[in-house]
Design a protein around this motif. Structure first.
Motif, PDB file in Angstrom:
ATOM      1  N   SER A   1      13.844 110.755  41.467  1.00 14.52           N
ATOM      2  CA  SER A   1      13.689 109.902  40.179  1.00 14.52           C
ATOM      3  C   SER A   1      14.555 108.831  40.577  1.00 14.52           C
ATOM      4  N   VAL A   2      15.792 108.917  41.142  1.00 18.40           N
ATOM      5  CA  VAL A   2      16.542 107.574  41.418  1.00 18.40           C
ATOM      6  C   VAL A   2      15.867 106.602  42.431  1.00 18.40           C
ATOM      7  N   ILE A   3      15.080 107.225  43.296  1.00 17.24           N
ATOM      8  CA  ILE A   3      14.430 106.556  44.340  1.00 17.24           C
ATOM      9  C   ILE A   3      13.343 105.803  43.457  1.00 17.24           C
ATOM     10  N   ASN A   4      12.518 106.492  42.662  1.00 18.07           N
ATOM     11  CA  ASN A   4      11.284 105.748  41.956  1.00 18.07           C
ATOM     12  C   ASN A   4      11.943 104.628  40.830  1.00 18.07           C
TER      13      ASN A   4
ATOM     14  N   LEU B   1      14.783 103.006  41.230  1.00 20.12           N
ATOM     15  CA  LEU B   1      15.383 101.736  41.907  1.00 20.12           C
ATOM     16  C   LEU B   1      14.163 100.854  42.282  1.00 20.12           C
ATOM     17  N   CYS B   2      13.093 101.557  42.703  1.00 21.28           N
ATOM     18  CA  CYS B   2      11.813 100.689  43.089  1.00 21.28           C
ATOM     19  C   CYS B   2      10.854 100.479  42.220  1.00 21.28           C
ATOM     20  N   HIS B   3      11.128 100.596  40.795  1.00 19.52           N
ATOM     21  CA  HIS B   3      10.274 100.216  39.650  1.00 19.52           C
ATOM     22  C   HIS B   3       9.032 101.148  39.960  1.00 19.52           C
ATOM     23  N   GLN B   4       8.997 102.144  40.303  1.00 18.56           N
ATOM     24  CA  GLN B   4       7.866 103.150  40.801  1.00 18.56           C
ATOM     25  C   GLN B   4       7.927 104.322  39.986  1.00 18.56           C
ATOM     26  N   LYS B   5       6.496 104.650  39.799  1.00 19.12           N
ATOM     27  CA  LYS B   5       6.504 106.076  38.981  1.00 19.12           C
ATOM     28  C   LYS B   5       6.268 107.369  39.907  1.00 19.12           C
ATOM     29  N   ASN B   6       5.609 107.194  40.740  1.00 21.87           N
ATOM     30  CA  ASN B   6       5.093 108.010  41.613  1.00 21.87           C
ATOM     31  C   ASN B   6       5.652 108.062  43.192  1.00 21.87           C
ATOM     32  N   LEU B   7       6.337 107.144  43.553  1.00 24.61           N
ATOM     33  CA  LEU B   7       6.581 106.921  44.991  1.00 24.61           C
ATOM     34  C   LEU B   7       7.291 107.986  45.594  1.00 24.61           C
ATOM     35  N   ALA B   8       8.300 108.670  45.110  1.00 21.72           N
ATOM     36  CA  ALA B   8       8.829 110.044  45.594  1.00 21.72           C
ATOM     37  C   ALA B   8       8.299 111.038  44.253  1.00 21.72           C
ATOM     38  N   LYS B   9       8.129 112.386  45.141  1.00 17.90           N
ATOM     39  CA  LYS B   9       7.636 113.404  44.345  1.00 17.90           C
ATOM     40  C   LYS B   9       8.822 114.115  43.409  1.00 17.90           C
ATOM     41  N   ILE B  10       8.482 114.103  42.229  1.00 19.74           N
ATOM     42  CA  ILE B  10       9.786 114.857  41.295  1.00 19.74           C
ATOM     43  C   ILE B  10       9.366 116.330  41.057  1.00 19.74           C
ATOM     44  N   SER B  11      10.265 117.340  41.398  1.00 21.73           N
ATOM     45  CA  SER B  11       9.865 118.429  41.563  1.00 21.73           C
ATOM     46  C   SER B  11      10.432 119.253  40.442  1.00 21.73           C
ATOM     47  N   LYS B  12       9.517 120.181  39.528  1.00 22.17           N
ATOM     48  CA  LYS B  12       9.818 120.937  38.637  1.00 22.17           C
ATOM     49  C   LYS B  12      10.627 122.108  39.037  1.00 22.17           C
TER      50      LYS B  12
END
Ligand SMILES: Nc1nc2c(ncn2[C@@H]2O[C@H](COP(=O)(O)OP(=O)(O)O)[C@@H](O)[C@H]2O)c(=O)[nH]1
Ligand SMILES: [Mg+2]
Length: 198
Positions: free
Chosen positions: A36-39, A41-52
């Protein structure tokens, strides 16, 4: 600049990674919100997968901010439900990624503001200090703390816990997109890039 970050590759064998010019390595316990931090930081929603479900990442994920300047998302540590063998594999991967790769790097250890720093994070910090690897701390999920607790308070406590300078601690909320300006500035300086629109 950060909005142009792209996924570069997922790699389970660190030795196969090509050389880069500079790497920001994100480490931390599972579920602290690294992806979530990576996303954010990069103003993106799905760049890094957020896991449940915590503890899912088995490979390192490499993102390219600009050519040969990378952000590396390491698998989280301290997930209880993994075997001894998996922990050993994790240790090997971290060692190869952080110590054996001799390129320019900085590690950002992410912790959960609500949980606070744990013994595992403390051990990680000691290990980085022993190996002379530069590191900083990101305290994520600031939104989970009561309003009476300021960033200043968080950063003071966390820096005391790790026995490091307060300037090395960044408080953010990936959920509320708060605190990222300072962190972006820090990464831009590390990459040696001119600060344009971030
Ligand atoms: N309240 C809150 N939840 C967050 C924040 N960042 C991440 N989360 C949640 O924490 C969980 C784990 O996030 P993820 O980014 O996959 O963590 P990772 O395992 O460290 O990569 C998800 O349910 C996220 O929605 C935050 O700033 N505030
Ligand atoms: Mg993740």
């Amino acid at each position: 600049m950060f909005e142009k970050t792209v996924f570069f590759r997922a790699e389970s064998n660190v030795k196969l990674l090509p050389q880069s010019m500079a790497e920001v390595v994100l480490s931390g316990r599972s579920n602290v919100g690294k992806s979530s931090v990576i996303n954010a930081l990069c103003h993106q929603k799905n760049l890094a997968k957020i896991s449940k479900t915590p503890g899912r990442t088995r490979s390192i994920n490499v993102y390219s901010v600009v050519i040969k300047k990378w952000m590396i998302d390491l698998p989280g540590y301290g997930f209880a439900r993994v075997s001894f063998k998996e922990k050993e594999l994790w240790n090997k991967m971290i060692e190869e990624c952080i110590v054996q790769r001799k390129n320019k790097k900085i590690v950002y250890i992410t912790i959960d503001a609500f949980v606070g720093p744990t013994k595992l994070d403390f051990d990680m910090v000691c290990w980085l200090k022993e190996h002379n690897i530069p590191f900083k701390i990101i305290v994520n999920k600031f939104d989970k703390l009561p309003d009476s607790i300021t960033e200043y308070k968080v950063e003071t406590k966390v820096s005391q816990y790790f026995e490091i300078d307060k300037s090395l601690v960044f408080t953010v909320s990936a959920k509320k997109k708060v605190g990222f300006g300072k962190l972006r500035g820090d990464i831009v300086r590390f990459f040696g890039l001119i600060k344009e629109r971030m």
